[in-house]
Structure formats: C-alpha cells, structure tokens
Scaffold this active site. Structure first.
Site, PDB file in Angstrom:
ATOM      1  N   TYR A 151      44.940  34.216  44.051  1.00 32.48           N
ATOM      2  CA  TYR A 151      44.879  35.644  43.696  1.00 32.48           C
ATOM      3  C   TYR A 151      44.760  36.507  44.951  1.00 32.48           C
ATOM      4  O   TYR A 151      45.429  37.544  45.085  1.00 32.48           O
ATOM      5  CB  TYR A 151      43.670  35.826  42.772  1.00 32.48           C
ATOM      6  CG  TYR A 151      43.482  37.194  42.180  1.00 32.48           C
ATOM      7  CD1 TYR A 151      44.229  37.625  41.091  1.00 32.48           C
ATOM      8  CD2 TYR A 151      42.502  38.049  42.691  1.00 32.48           C
ATOM      9  CE1 TYR A 151      44.014  38.881  40.528  1.00 32.48           C
ATOM     10  CE2 TYR A 151      42.281  39.296  42.131  1.00 32.48           C
ATOM     11  CZ  TYR A 151      43.045  39.711  41.049  1.00 32.48           C
ATOM     12  OH  TYR A 151      42.824  40.954  40.500  1.00 32.48           O
ATOM     13  N   LYS A 155      47.334  39.295  46.165  1.00 28.73           N
ATOM     14  CA  LYS A 155      46.935  40.697  46.268  1.00 28.73           C
ATOM     15  C   LYS A 155      47.098  41.244  47.686  1.00 28.73           C
ATOM     16  O   LYS A 155      47.358  42.441  47.864  1.00 28.73           O
ATOM     17  CB  LYS A 155      45.497  40.880  45.765  1.00 28.73           C
ATOM     18  CG  LYS A 155      45.354  40.690  44.249  1.00 28.73           C
ATOM     19  CD  LYS A 155      46.321  41.566  43.461  1.00 28.73           C
ATOM     20  CE  LYS A 155      45.913  41.794  42.027  1.00 28.73           C
ATOM     21  NZ  LYS A 155      46.950  42.509  41.250  1.00 28.73           N
TER      22      LYS A 155
HETATM   23  P1  NAP Z   1      43.644  42.417  31.857  1.00 27.45           P
HETATM   24  O1  NAP Z   1      42.640  43.149  31.010  1.00 27.45           O
HETATM   25  O2  NAP Z   1      43.606  40.920  31.853  1.00 27.45           O
HETATM   26  O3  NAP Z   1      45.088  42.932  31.436  1.00 27.45           O
HETATM   27  C1  NAP Z   1      46.236  42.410  32.047  1.00 27.45           C
HETATM   28  C2  NAP Z   1      47.420  42.577  31.122  1.00 27.45           C
HETATM   29  O4  NAP Z   1      48.576  42.034  31.793  1.00 27.45           O
HETATM   30  C3  NAP Z   1      47.258  41.815  29.815  1.00 27.45           C
HETATM   31  O5  NAP Z   1      47.629  42.631  28.723  1.00 27.45           O
HETATM   32  C4  NAP Z   1      48.218  40.651  29.988  1.00 27.45           C
HETATM   33  O6  NAP Z   1      48.805  40.174  28.794  1.00 27.45           O
HETATM   34  C5  NAP Z   1      49.297  41.272  30.852  1.00 27.45           C
HETATM   35  N1  NAP Z   1      50.134  40.267  31.505  1.00 27.45           N
HETATM   36  C6  NAP Z   1      49.750  39.076  32.028  1.00 27.45           C
HETATM   37  N2  NAP Z   1      50.809  38.405  32.482  1.00 27.45           N
HETATM   38  C7  NAP Z   1      51.897  39.176  32.250  1.00 27.45           C
HETATM   39  C8  NAP Z   1      53.289  39.001  32.482  1.00 27.45           C
HETATM   40  N3  NAP Z   1      53.776  37.893  33.051  1.00 27.45           N
HETATM   41  N4  NAP Z   1      54.136  40.006  32.107  1.00 27.45           N
HETATM   42  C9  NAP Z   1      53.659  41.114  31.494  1.00 27.45           C
HETATM   43  N5  NAP Z   1      52.349  41.327  31.250  1.00 27.45           N
HETATM   44  C10 NAP Z   1      51.480  40.363  31.618  1.00 27.45           C
HETATM   45  O7  NAP Z   1      43.536  42.831  33.386  1.00 27.45           O
HETATM   46  P2  NAP Z   1      42.928  44.147  34.097  1.00 27.45           P
HETATM   47  O8  NAP Z   1      41.528  43.840  34.474  1.00 27.45           O
HETATM   48  O9  NAP Z   1      43.267  45.343  33.325  1.00 27.45           O
HETATM   49  O10 NAP Z   1      43.778  44.125  35.470  1.00 27.45           O
HETATM   50  C11 NAP Z   1      44.964  44.878  35.654  1.00 27.45           C
HETATM   51  C12 NAP Z   1      45.423  44.728  37.095  1.00 27.45           C
HETATM   52  O11 NAP Z   1      44.363  45.150  37.988  1.00 27.45           O
HETATM   53  C13 NAP Z   1      45.748  43.289  37.497  1.00 27.45           C
HETATM   54  O12 NAP Z   1      46.815  43.282  38.412  1.00 27.45           O
HETATM   55  C14 NAP Z   1      44.487  42.832  38.187  1.00 27.45           C
HETATM   56  O13 NAP Z   1      44.741  41.775  39.078  1.00 27.45           O
HETATM   57  C15 NAP Z   1      44.064  44.105  38.890  1.00 27.45           C
HETATM   58  N6  NAP Z   1      42.644  44.158  39.234  1.00 27.45           N
HETATM   59  C16 NAP Z   1      41.679  44.103  38.258  1.00 27.45           C
HETATM   60  C17 NAP Z   1      40.338  44.177  38.637  1.00 27.45           C
HETATM   61  C18 NAP Z   1      39.224  44.133  37.631  1.00 27.45           C
HETATM   62  O14 NAP Z   1      38.052  44.108  38.055  1.00 27.45           O
HETATM   63  N7  NAP Z   1      39.466  44.150  36.341  1.00 27.45           N
HETATM   64  C19 NAP Z   1      39.980  44.275  39.982  1.00 27.45           C
HETATM   65  C20 NAP Z   1      40.990  44.317  40.937  1.00 27.45           C
HETATM   66  C21 NAP Z   1      42.320  44.267  40.553  1.00 27.45           C
HETATM   67  P3  NAP Z   1      48.106  38.965  27.953  1.00 27.45           P
HETATM   68  O15 NAP Z   1      46.862  39.552  27.411  1.00 27.45           O
HETATM   69  O16 NAP Z   1      49.110  38.650  26.892  1.00 27.45           O
HETATM   70  O17 NAP Z   1      47.864  37.868  28.920  1.00 27.45           O
END
Ligand code: NAP
Length: 252
Positions: A151, A155
């Site tokens: 990851y 990133k």
């Molecule tokens: P999340 O709640 O897990 O939501 C991610 C979404 O992406 C889910 O709806 C998932 O679908 C979808 N997804 C996964 N694989 C995919 C694919 N191949 N094609 C299309 N959609 C796909 O994550 P989040 O926390 O909102 O994070 C969003 C972004 O922010 C990510 O890039 C993550 O790495 C980044 N981020 C998050 C955090 C944090 O603390 N939450 C911190 C830093 C960065 P499914 O549910 O069907 O799997």
C-alpha cells in the site's frame, strides 16, 4: 451558483467512504456526478442518494475494457467529463515475509493501474477540451507504515504519477494534484481495527490522540480538500500532494 455548475465529475470507489463523501460535496456544489464502483447496484444506490444529477456505474478500475465502457457511459449519460477523482482503493496488509504475491499485485492493480487506466481515458477528453482536473488519493502511509509495504509503495507511486502528469498535461489546461489523508473514519479503517483486534471506537480514539487536533478525520475533511484542488480557485496549483491528517505527520 455552485463552484461546479455545468461540470461532470467522475469519482472511483465512490459507493461509500471518502469517495461517497466527496461525491456528496461535488453534487451539493452543482456538479453532475458519476459514481464508479465495483458493484453496480451499490454505485446506483449511492448515486440515488445525491441531491443533483448522478449516475452509478459498475466498473473494476483495473480492467481496461471496463474503464473504456464506463467512460462511454459517463459521456453518453452526463454529457462529458471535466473532473476525475481516483479514489478507489483496497488494503491487503501484512509484514513483508508474510505478504503474498497476490496481495502485492491486487494493491498495485487497484491503486496504480486503476489510476493509470482512468486518467488515460479521461485525458483524451481533457486535452481535447483544454480543460480538466485530476485529483488522486495518496495516503500518509506513502511515507512508510509497518505492514503496508504494498500500500505504501502504491501510495508513493501515486505521488510520482501525480507530479509527472502535472508536467505532461499542464500545457493542455489540466491540473493534476493529490490528497494524502491521515486516519479517516471509514469502513477501510474499521476493517483495520478488526484485524488488530480492537473495537472501532477504541481504534478511532487511539488515532485521535496521535495528532495535534485530537480527532480523527471524516470523509467531509477529504472532500473539502479534493473539491478545492478540483476548483478553478486552484488553477495555479498542480503536481502537489496536500496532506490532510490533523497534523499527525508533524508529530510522528
Ligand atoms: P473504503 O471505505 O474501503 O471504500 C473504497 C471503495 O472502493 C469501496 O466502495 C470499494 O468497493 C471500491 N473499490 C475497491 N476496489 C475497486 C476497484 N477495483 N474498482 C472500483 N472500485 C473499487 O475506503 P476509503 O477509506 O473511503 O478510502 C478511499 C481512498 O482513500 C482509498 O484510495 C484509500 O487508500 C485512501 N485513503 C484512506 C484513508 C482512510 O483512513 N480511510 C487514509 C488514507 C488514504 P468494494 O466495497 O466493493 O470493495
């Protein structure tokens, strides 16, 4: 008048979490929004919850043919594309000696190949119309995080991708930036709590104590940064990664 009146915004992984919070903000500010997510029904349901015109499209961002089809639908159903937010993401955490090749490939494919395919499809429209905004989701994990070699590499890769596209596409009226969130309360971080054997609230409280503002982040915090970078107010900002982490990186 909204900042995004007349704009079409494509957001990946937007059926929930940060992506959905960002879709809500764009929609509230006048944009037509395409919610891209793996599950078409979940994407459509999320689109229905937005206040403005929106469409939900099922698409795996790491599948080139599916990405092409998704863009055809966005243009046919919403009339164009002006902003792309590469937000779809997954984690497959493990210490290096236990990390499988499959988990390495999955993470690279969704974050890096997904952003590559989506941006390549979008740039055709952006360059032709001499206007476009790309905002990529990086993470504070880019600077290193135990158990996240895959990851973290993806990133940090997103940051190099962002800087390079800013150089290539700037002359065509396209801004490319990234946001690096710290701890944001979503299903992704709830799943991390479960993996660590901690309760959701306990894990959030621990993380809140790790930054100067003493709270965790919410999707709205990231939506505010993404919409700023995608707005015309930020037209002199490109190639940047904006950290949104309550100052956690300053003290870690
Ligand atoms: P999340 O709640 O897990 O939501 C991610 C979404 O992406 C889910 O709806 C998932 O679908 C979808 N997804 C996964 N694989 C995919 C694919 N191949 N094609 C299309 N959609 C796909 O994550 P989040 O926390 O909102 O994070 C969003 C972004 O922010 C990510 O890039 C993550 O790495 C980044 N981020 C998050 C955090 C944090 O603390 N939450 C911190 C830093 C960065 P499914 O549910 O069907 O799997």
């Amino acid at each position: 008048m909204g900042r995004f009146d007349g704009r079409v915004v494509v957001i990946t992984g937007a059926a929930r979490g940060i992506g959905f919070g960002t879709a809500q903000r764009f929609s509230a500010e006048g944009a037509k929004v395409a919610i891209i997510d793996l599950d078409e029904a979940a994407a459509a349901e999320a689109a229905d919850r937005l206040e403005g015109e929106a469409v939900g499209i099922g698409c795996d961002v790491s599948d080139a043919a599916a990405v092409e089809r998704a863009f055809e639908r966005v243009v046919a159903e919403l009339g164009g594309v002006h902003v792309l937010v590469n937000n779809a993401g997954i984690t497959r955490d493990n210490l290096l000696f236990k990390m499988t090749e499959t988990d390495w490939d999955l993470v690279m494919n969704v974050h890096l190949k997904g952003a590559f395919l989506m941006t390549k499809a979008a740039q055709k429209h952006f360059v032709e119309q001499k206007y476009g905004k790309v905002v990529n989701l990086s993470s504070v994990s880019a600077w290193g995080n135990r158990g996240q070699a895959n990851y973290s590499a993806a990133k940090m890769g997103i940051q190099g991708f962002t800087r390079t596209l800013a150089i290539e596409l700037g002359p065509f009226g396209v801004n490319v930036n990234a946001v690096a969130p710290g701890f944001i309360a979503t299903e992704m971080t709830d799943a991390t709590a479960a993996r660590l054997g901690l309760g959701v609230e306990e894990f959030r409280e621990l993380n809140a104590q790790n930054n100067p503002v003493r709270r965790v982040g919410f999707p709205e915090d990231i939506a505010a940064a993404v919409t700023f970078l995608a707005s015309d107010e930020a037209s002199y900002v490109t190639g940047q990664t904006l950290t949104v982490d309550g100052g956690a990186k300053l003290v870690s």
